[in-house]
Design an enzyme around this catalytic site. Structure first.
Site, PDB file in Angstrom:
ATOM      1  N   LYS A 107     -42.502  31.932  34.031  1.00 53.43           N
ATOM      2  CA  LYS A 107     -41.098  32.247  33.773  1.00 53.43           C
ATOM      3  C   LYS A 107     -40.736  33.550  34.489  1.00 53.43           C
ATOM      4  O   LYS A 107     -41.490  34.518  34.426  1.00 53.43           O
ATOM      5  CB  LYS A 107     -40.899  32.380  32.251  1.00 53.43           C
ATOM      6  CG  LYS A 107     -39.568  31.864  31.778  1.00 53.43           C
ATOM      7  CD  LYS A 107     -39.507  31.635  30.292  1.00 53.43           C
ATOM      8  CE  LYS A 107     -38.057  31.446  29.908  1.00 53.43           C
ATOM      9  NZ  LYS A 107     -37.864  30.948  28.561  1.00 53.43           N
ATOM     10  N   GLU A 150     -34.409  22.879  14.088  1.00 52.74           N
ATOM     11  CA  GLU A 150     -33.395  23.278  13.112  1.00 52.74           C
ATOM     12  C   GLU A 150     -33.481  22.459  11.831  1.00 52.74           C
ATOM     13  O   GLU A 150     -33.269  22.981  10.728  1.00 52.74           O
ATOM     14  CB  GLU A 150     -31.985  23.138  13.726  1.00 52.74           C
ATOM     15  CG  GLU A 150     -31.640  24.177  14.785  1.00 52.74           C
ATOM     16  CD  GLU A 150     -32.199  23.875  16.170  1.00 52.74           C
ATOM     17  OE1 GLU A 150     -32.802  22.793  16.360  1.00 52.74           O
ATOM     18  OE2 GLU A 150     -32.050  24.715  17.078  1.00 52.74           O
ATOM     19  N   ARG A 197     -27.231  20.313  14.358  1.00 49.91           N
ATOM     20  CA  ARG A 197     -28.483  19.550  14.295  1.00 49.91           C
ATOM     21  C   ARG A 197     -28.941  19.297  12.857  1.00 49.91           C
ATOM     22  O   ARG A 197     -29.617  18.326  12.572  1.00 49.91           O
ATOM     23  CB  ARG A 197     -29.610  20.344  14.968  1.00 49.91           C
ATOM     24  CG  ARG A 197     -29.735  20.205  16.429  1.00 49.91           C
ATOM     25  CD  ARG A 197     -30.545  18.979  16.778  1.00 49.91           C
ATOM     26  NE  ARG A 197     -30.243  18.580  18.136  1.00 49.91           N
ATOM     27  CZ  ARG A 197     -31.002  18.842  19.168  1.00 49.91           C
ATOM     28  NH1 ARG A 197     -32.129  19.493  18.999  1.00 49.91           N
ATOM     29  NH2 ARG A 197     -30.648  18.455  20.364  1.00 49.91           N
TER      30      ARG A 197
HETATM   31  C1  LIG Z   1     -31.086  22.557  19.605  1.00 47.71           C
HETATM   32  C2  LIG Z   1     -31.235  23.837  20.367  1.00 47.71           C
HETATM   33  N1  LIG Z   1     -31.727  24.928  19.745  1.00 47.71           N
HETATM   34  C3  LIG Z   1     -31.849  26.091  20.430  1.00 47.71           C
HETATM   35  C4  LIG Z   1     -31.494  26.178  21.741  1.00 47.71           C
HETATM   36  C5  LIG Z   1     -31.559  27.502  22.481  1.00 47.71           C
HETATM   37  N2  LIG Z   1     -32.495  27.465  23.599  1.00 47.71           N
HETATM   38  C6  LIG Z   1     -32.108  27.344  24.869  1.00 47.71           C
HETATM   39  S1  LIG Z   1     -33.363  27.318  25.947  1.00 47.71           S
HETATM   40  C7  LIG Z   1     -34.477  27.527  24.713  1.00 47.71           C
HETATM   41  C8  LIG Z   1     -35.929  27.622  25.043  1.00 47.71           C
HETATM   42  C9  LIG Z   1     -36.403  26.415  25.733  1.00 47.71           C
HETATM   43  O1  LIG Z   1     -37.752  26.591  26.066  1.00 47.71           O
HETATM   44  P1  LIG Z   1     -38.402  25.644  27.142  1.00 47.71           P
HETATM   45  O2  LIG Z   1     -37.970  24.259  26.908  1.00 47.71           O
HETATM   46  O3  LIG Z   1     -39.852  25.906  27.145  1.00 47.71           O
HETATM   47  O4  LIG Z   1     -37.746  26.098  28.504  1.00 47.71           O
HETATM   48  P2  LIG Z   1     -37.923  27.489  29.299  1.00 47.71           P
HETATM   49  O5  LIG Z   1     -36.734  28.321  28.941  1.00 47.71           O
HETATM   50  O6  LIG Z   1     -39.208  28.101  28.902  1.00 47.71           O
HETATM   51  O7  LIG Z   1     -37.883  27.110  30.712  1.00 47.71           O
HETATM   52  C10 LIG Z   1     -33.854  27.597  23.468  1.00 47.71           C
HETATM   53  C11 LIG Z   1     -34.542  27.801  22.193  1.00 47.71           C
HETATM   54  C12 LIG Z   1     -30.978  25.013  22.347  1.00 47.71           C
HETATM   55  N3  LIG Z   1     -30.559  25.011  23.609  1.00 47.71           N
HETATM   56  N4  LIG Z   1     -30.861  23.877  21.642  1.00 47.71           N
END
Ligand SMILES: Cc1ncc(C[n+]2csc(CCOP(=O)(O)OP(=O)(O)O)c2C)c(N)n1
Length: 616
Positions: free
Chosen positions: A277, A362, A390
């Site tokens: 990242k 959630e 959610r």
């Molecule tokens: C239902 C939901 N909860 C929380 C989020 C907030 N959110 C956006 S990106 C993320 C992290 C995602 O992690 P990952 O899939 O590993 O992707 P990375 O950012 O590491 O590339 C979160 C928690 C979201 N988009 N949707």
């Protein structure tokens, strides 16, 4: 920098692709430094995106991004190189995929863990209607912590749908990824010795011809036992996926090779890709959390300064939760992977045993909090209004029926800047109001949020929701204590009543000053409670005033204002009521202020509308 397109990628050699990745990184860093955006995740998938576009046809094939916050390089290369500087601005490029923006964006996303399910739908259609093309999904190790992702793995594996799922494993959600699965990935990643051994033992056995392959088969059995204990490989295979990996997600040729292989396998394939990242921008590599969803920033004297604002409602929540936990050992805090945005990090450091990051789960979080409340704990659930959607069933089924005293700090409520339709927090009021046994509150300033949280911590009548926007919290002070269903009169006035819910004190006073110039005296009421609201006071207002005006930042249908209308009608009062609330629409990408204005929540419109109504 010269525009590069898909044809360029198809014909480019390794060196040219490397140079392209440098250009993409610079474009993304520069643009995000000006307007903010999801920096770390995008920098991590640049090589992966280039490899995908070299291997697949993004029109004929369907490439889907989970959450979609990591699709910047894809957007640039898929026809939006020249528009990319307008990222996340009004009429500009959205920060998330949207087919209304480009035919290359195959579906909308913004919320996590949905892409595998959508892809399954795409793959089924291709299969039923004999349509050529591949279905590819890119999802993160964070996204897979969401229940919907597991449901999808289960179904896709069972149906043996031909689909290529790419797990982008960077060991991070927004912050460090959590959960048993994350641990298993991490162990897998660190077990380099196993990988080396495995490759070399296979190589040597194959030198021994048929006896070697007999030993290899025997070894496979033993190996699968080891794998089962240690590795995600087995996990995905058990779901019915053909597992390929792990692959270096910054090595384009290695990935292209794997993609070619995956294309030939007519069943679900999972390609496990390792990325870093923030790759290539050392500030983000060293602090991927800060740059996950970054505000604008400048580099000065080799230092990166972000333009964060003054104290926000979120920070007040974080501080107050800490105070409450210090006073009461039953207070616990829960988040679904959003501790930074919610300002819960300090709490997590002070009370690691009473802090629960549930991953992007959630639904689990709300049911778990309900269980905790049932057993006498005092759970505080921090959640963004948009992600509260959610857990709607859990709020009704697990929390409200038995009146579990869970306090929900509903952040990013109302209109939300920059993230577009997927991230608006505008449906909370209209969806929560009809649920029996719920209390809904909205603070107008920092002090009030703190008081509401303290008041909420000793209530036991059922779930309690305190909603506030992603804004700096006004610092004014209202001496009236918080009391159930009691509004606060901020200014007396005999002619009309302005009743606001949330951070609209300043706006209401401005409207009132303009009205005063027309000799119209406005009473200003801070509703504080949307439900149960102050019926006695509203009844008095309706009897004494020539007009009531309600102001809120949720959608108009079924919102706070509509509750007031129904109430006034019930008492057969003729007092006209004007509702200033958000139109029932999905706002496109723009600033919060603009979204409010477009729905008529502005000083000028409220003033003019009141004058017009009084004159009619
Ligand atoms: C239902 C939901 N909860 C929380 C989020 C907030 N959110 C956006 S990106 C993320 C992290 C995602 O992690 P990952 O899939 O590993 O992707 P990375 O950012 O590491 O590339 C979160 C928690 C979201 N988009 N949707």
């Amino acid at each position: 920098m010269q525009t590069k397109d898909l044809n360029f990628i198809k014909t480019a050699n390794d060196q040219q692709l490397k140079q392209l990745c440098i250009e993409l990184r610079n474009m993304i860093i520069n643009t995000v430094s000006l307007h903010g955006g999801h920096l770390s995740s995008n920098l991590g998938v640049i090589e992966l995106t280039v490899a995908l576009l070299k291997s697949f046809d993004p029109i004929k094939d369907d490439i889907l991004f989970d959450v979609g916050h990591q699709s910047y390089a894809y957007k640039i290369l898929c026809d939006r190189w020249d528009q990319f500087s307008s990222l996340r601005q009004e009429n500009g490029i959205s920060g998330f995929p949207d087919p209304r923006e480009s035919p290359y964006d195959k579906f909308i996303s913004g919320h996590s863990s949905t892409s595998l399910a959508v892809a399954s739908g795409f793959a089924i259609q291709k299969k039923l209607e004999n349509v050529p093309g591949h279905t590819i999904v890119i999802f993160g190790d964070g996204s897979i912590t969401g229940g919907e992702a597991f449901e999808s793995l289960n179904n896709i594996g069972h149906q043996q749908l031909p689909l290529i799922a790419i797990l982008n494993d960077n060991e991070m959600s927004i912050s460090q990824n959590v959960g048993a699965m994350a641990k298993s990935f991490s162990r897998f990643r660190s077990s380099q010795t196993y990988h080396k051994l495995r490759t070399s033992y296979k190589y040597h056995l194959r030198q021994w011809g048929s006896f070697g392959s007999f030993l290899e088969k025997l070894g496979e059995k033993a190996k699968s036992m080891v794998k089962q204990a240690l590795f995600p490989e087995m996990f995905f295979e058990e779901f019915g996926f053909f597992y390929i990996g792990p692959v270096d997600g910054h090595n384009i040729s290695e990935m292209c090779e794997m993609f070619q292989r995956a294309k030939t396998i007519n069943k679900p394939v999972l390609i496990h890709v390792y990325t870093r990242k923030g790759k290539g921008f050392h500030y983000a590599e060293n602090n991927p959390v800060l740059f996950h969803s970054s505000p604008s920033f400048i580099i000065e004297n080799k230092c990166c300064k972000t333009n964060a604002g003054n104290e926000t409602f979120s920070q007040i929540f974080g501080k107050t939760l800490l105070e409450l936990a210090q006073e009461n050992h039953k207070v616990v805090g829960l988040t679904a992977a959003m501790s930074e945005g919610l300002s819960m990090c300090e709490f997590s450091r002070h009370f690691p045993d009473r802090f629960f990051d549930c991953g992007i789960a959630e639904q689990h979080m709300v049911s778990s909090a309900s269980g905790m409340a049932h057993k006498g704990l005092r759970p505080f659930v921090g959640i963004y209004a948009t992600f509260l959607q959610r857990a709607y069933d859990q709020i009704i089924h697990d929390c409200s029926i038995l009146q579990e005293p869970v306090v929900f700090a509903v952040d990013r409520a109302g209109a939300v800047s920059d993230d577009g339709p997927t991230h608006q927090g505008i449906f909370d009021l209209c969806s929560l109001i009809p649920i029996p046994n719920t209390i809904l509150m909205a603070p107008s300033n920092a002090d009030e949020l703190s008081k509401m949280l303290k008041w909420a911590s000793i209530q036991d009548k059922g779930p309690l929701f305190i909603r506030y926007p992603k804004e700096c919290a006004p610092q004014d002070f209202d001496p009236h204590p918080i009391e159930l269903a009691k509004a606060s009169i901020l200014k007396e006035g005999k002619d009309i009543s302005l009743i606001f819910l949330g951070p609209f004190r300043e706006l209401s006073f401005q409207v009132s000053e303009m009205l005063l110039k027309q000799n119209i005296h406005a009473q200003i009421i801070n509703a504080r409670f949307a439900k149960p609201f102050d019926q006695e006071l509203i009844l008095r207002c309706a009897q004494d005033s020539r007009l009531l005006a309600t102001i809120e930042d949720g959608v108009i249908e079924g919102g706070f204002g509509h509750l007031i209308n129904t109430f006034v009608t019930k008492y057969k009062l003729k007092t006209p009521v004007l509702n200033f609330a958000l139109a029932s629409q999905f706002p496109t990408t723009m600033k919060r202020q603009k979204i409010l204005e477009l729905s008529g929540i502005s000083v000028d419109n409220i003033y003019q509308s009141i004058l017009k109504k009084l004159e009619s």
